[in-house]
Design a protein around this motif. Structure first.
Motif, PDB file in Angstrom:
ATOM      1  N   LEU A 113      36.874  37.416  30.185  1.00  0.00           N
ATOM      2  CA  LEU A 113      35.337  37.288  31.434  1.00  0.00           C
ATOM      3  C   LEU A 113      34.652  38.621  31.803  1.00  0.00           C
ATOM      4  N   LYS A 114      35.738  39.998  31.360  1.00  0.00           N
ATOM      5  CA  LYS A 114      35.839  40.886  31.800  1.00  0.00           C
ATOM      6  C   LYS A 114      34.063  41.485  31.188  1.00  0.00           C
ATOM      7  N   LEU A 115      34.751  40.570  29.108  1.00  0.00           N
ATOM      8  CA  LEU A 115      33.635  41.583  28.423  1.00  0.00           C
ATOM      9  C   LEU A 115      32.404  40.875  28.358  1.00  0.00           C
ATOM     10  N   ALA A 116      32.504  39.187  29.196  1.00  0.00           N
ATOM     11  CA  ALA A 116      31.701  38.821  29.325  1.00  0.00           C
ATOM     12  C   ALA A 116      30.298  39.300  30.337  1.00  0.00           C
ATOM     13  N   GLY A 117      30.590  40.492  31.630  1.00  0.00           N
ATOM     14  CA  GLY A 117      30.714  40.789  32.327  1.00  0.00           C
ATOM     15  C   GLY A 117      31.305  40.483  34.069  1.00  0.00           C
ATOM     16  N   CYS A 118      32.206  39.752  34.259  1.00  0.00           N
ATOM     17  CA  CYS A 118      32.622  39.663  35.239  1.00  0.00           C
ATOM     18  C   CYS A 118      33.083  41.469  36.052  1.00  0.00           C
ATOM     19  N   LYS A 119      33.242  41.085  36.790  1.00  0.00           N
ATOM     20  CA  LYS A 119      33.392  42.470  37.845  1.00  0.00           C
ATOM     21  C   LYS A 119      34.681  41.783  38.014  1.00  0.00           C
ATOM     22  N   ASN A 120      34.232  40.731  39.383  1.00  0.00           N
ATOM     23  CA  ASN A 120      35.314  39.976  40.447  1.00  0.00           C
ATOM     24  C   ASN A 120      35.974  38.879  39.374  1.00  0.00           C
ATOM     25  N   ILE A 121      37.242  39.191  39.855  1.00  0.00           N
ATOM     26  CA  ILE A 121      37.922  37.788  38.647  1.00  0.00           C
ATOM     27  C   ILE A 121      39.013  37.807  39.295  1.00  0.00           C
ATOM     28  N   PHE A 122      39.104  36.184  39.345  1.00  0.00           N
ATOM     29  CA  PHE A 122      40.258  35.486  40.770  1.00  0.00           C
ATOM     30  C   PHE A 122      40.605  34.376  39.290  1.00  0.00           C
ATOM     31  N   TYR A 123      42.028  34.368  39.714  1.00  0.00           N
ATOM     32  CA  TYR A 123      43.403  33.904  39.356  1.00  0.00           C
ATOM     33  C   TYR A 123      43.968  32.251  39.765  1.00  0.00           C
ATOM     34  N   VAL A 124      43.992  30.999  39.314  1.00  0.00           N
ATOM     35  CA  VAL A 124      43.940  30.293  39.831  1.00  0.00           C
ATOM     36  C   VAL A 124      44.688  29.385  38.944  1.00  0.00           C
ATOM     37  N   ASP A 125      45.618  28.036  39.859  1.00  0.00           N
ATOM     38  CA  ASP A 125      46.452  27.236  39.838  1.00  0.00           C
ATOM     39  C   ASP A 125      46.129  26.362  40.548  1.00  0.00           C
ATOM     40  N   SER A 126      44.602  25.274  39.960  1.00  0.00           N
ATOM     41  CA  SER A 126      44.386  24.301  41.314  1.00  0.00           C
ATOM     42  C   SER A 126      44.819  22.956  42.019  1.00  0.00           C
ATOM     43  N   LYS A 127      45.945  23.269  40.930  1.00  0.00           N
ATOM     44  CA  LYS A 127      47.056  21.653  41.474  1.00  0.00           C
ATOM     45  C   LYS A 127      47.674  22.383  42.276  1.00  0.00           C
ATOM     46  N   LYS A 128      48.237  23.396  42.428  1.00  0.00           N
ATOM     47  CA  LYS A 128      50.070  24.191  42.996  1.00  0.00           C
ATOM     48  C   LYS A 128      48.371  24.656  44.725  1.00  0.00           C
ATOM     49  N   GLY A 129      47.004  24.872  44.803  1.00  0.00           N
ATOM     50  CA  GLY A 129      46.216  25.685  45.766  1.00  0.00           C
ATOM     51  C   GLY A 129      46.467  27.308  45.232  1.00  0.00           C
ATOM     52  N   GLU A 130      46.650  28.330  44.507  1.00  0.00           N
ATOM     53  CA  GLU A 130      47.033  29.137  44.127  1.00  0.00           C
ATOM     54  C   GLU A 130      45.830  30.221  44.273  1.00  0.00           C
ATOM     55  N   GLY A 131      45.414  30.489  44.827  1.00  0.00           N
ATOM     56  CA  GLY A 131      44.084  30.981  44.576  1.00  0.00           C
ATOM     57  C   GLY A 131      43.255  30.634  44.893  1.00  0.00           C
ATOM     58  N   ILE A 132      43.412  29.724  45.517  1.00  0.00           N
ATOM     59  CA  ILE A 132      42.060  28.958  46.518  1.00  0.00           C
ATOM     60  C   ILE A 132      40.752  29.449  47.187  1.00  0.00           C
ATOM     61  N   ALA A 133      42.376  30.494  48.707  1.00  0.00           N
ATOM     62  CA  ALA A 133      41.894  30.689  49.597  1.00  0.00           C
ATOM     63  C   ALA A 133      41.052  32.243  49.599  1.00  0.00           C
ATOM     64  N   GLU A 134      41.526  32.759  48.140  1.00  0.00           N
ATOM     65  CA  GLU A 134      40.471  33.900  47.737  1.00  0.00           C
ATOM     66  C   GLU A 134      39.557  33.584  47.149  1.00  0.00           C
ATOM     67  N   ILE A 135      39.407  32.147  46.830  1.00  0.00           N
ATOM     68  CA  ILE A 135      37.928  32.771  46.239  1.00  0.00           C
ATOM     69  C   ILE A 135      36.728  31.942  47.032  1.00  0.00           C
ATOM     70  N   LEU A 136      37.442  30.971  48.311  1.00  0.00           N
ATOM     71  CA  LEU A 136      37.143  30.910  49.802  1.00  0.00           C
ATOM     72  C   LEU A 136      36.662  32.190  50.560  1.00  0.00           C
ATOM     73  N   GLU A 137      37.533  32.604  50.293  1.00  0.00           N
ATOM     74  CA  GLU A 137      37.047  34.052  50.924  1.00  0.00           C
ATOM     75  C   GLU A 137      36.087  34.625  50.526  1.00  0.00           C
ATOM     76  N   PHE A 138      36.082  34.950  49.816  1.00  0.00           N
ATOM     77  CA  PHE A 138      35.032  35.306  49.301  1.00  0.00           C
ATOM     78  C   PHE A 138      34.001  34.806  49.013  1.00  0.00           C
ATOM     79  N   LEU A 139      33.397  33.348  49.730  1.00  0.00           N
ATOM     80  CA  LEU A 139      32.201  32.912  48.940  1.00  0.00           C
ATOM     81  C   LEU A 139      32.132  32.749  50.828  1.00  0.00           C
ATOM     82  N   LYS A 140      33.298  33.445  51.538  1.00  0.00           N
ATOM     83  CA  LYS A 140      32.420  32.875  53.492  1.00  0.00           C
ATOM     84  C   LYS A 140      31.345  34.509  53.735  1.00  0.00           C
ATOM     85  N   GLU A 141      30.948  33.810  54.505  1.00  0.00           N
ATOM     86  CA  GLU A 141      29.297  34.343  54.684  1.00  0.00           C
ATOM     87  C   GLU A 141      29.932  34.736  56.393  1.00  0.00           C
TER      88      GLU A 141
END
Length: 157
Positions: A113-141
């Protein structure tokens, strides 16, 4: 909330992530067409995997504020070419999914993903809910209240 379009190959976890971000019960559902929700656009994996359908992703990116490039940590290779985020005039984030899978190679997926050009990387396990709060926080306005913030406000009242 910023609107995000999720792109990635079939079975990388786009729909499961969509369900987790919305707070829905996680259940398998094959996405066969583009699904528009309030702040999430869920796309079929075939759009990334098929050259002619891939052009549609560019159009859906214009409807979003952020592009989320998903990469399962179990992938044996990357579909994303180096520097591919430069083709988009939206902010592009990387999302590594299935981080607790037995076959996971989280570091390799993040490097792709970094090679593709992504500067921000999030790590998630959707079934366990891990990393979801970080993405929502990022999308928050400004002015957005996330579910756990609302609970805290109610407790203090």
């Amino acid at each position: 909330m910023k609107k995000i379009v999720l792109v990635g190959r079939s079975e990388c976890g786009k729909t499961t992530l969509t369900q987790a971000l919305k707070g829905d019960k996680i259940q398998y559902h094959k996405t066969q067409y583009v699904n528009h929700f309030d702040v999430i656009i869920d796309t079929p994996g075939e759009y990334v995997q098929t050259k002619n359908l891939g052009y549609a992703l560019a159009l859906y990116a214009y409807e979003a504020d952020v592009v989320g490039m998903l990469m399962s940590s179990t992938e044996p290779y990357s579909l994303y070419p180096p520097c591919s985020t430069s083709m988009c005039n939206r902010e592009v984030i990387g999302i590594v999914t299935k981080i607790h899978d037995k076959k996971a190679n989280v570091e390799r997926a993040a490097r792709w993903l970094k090679l593709a050009g992504c500067k921000n990387i999030f790590y998630v396990d959707s079934k366990k809910g891990e990393g979801i709060a970080e993405i929502l926080e990022f999308l928050k306005e400004d002015g957005d209240i996330l579910p756990w913030e609302e609970e805290n406000q109610q407790k203090t009242q």
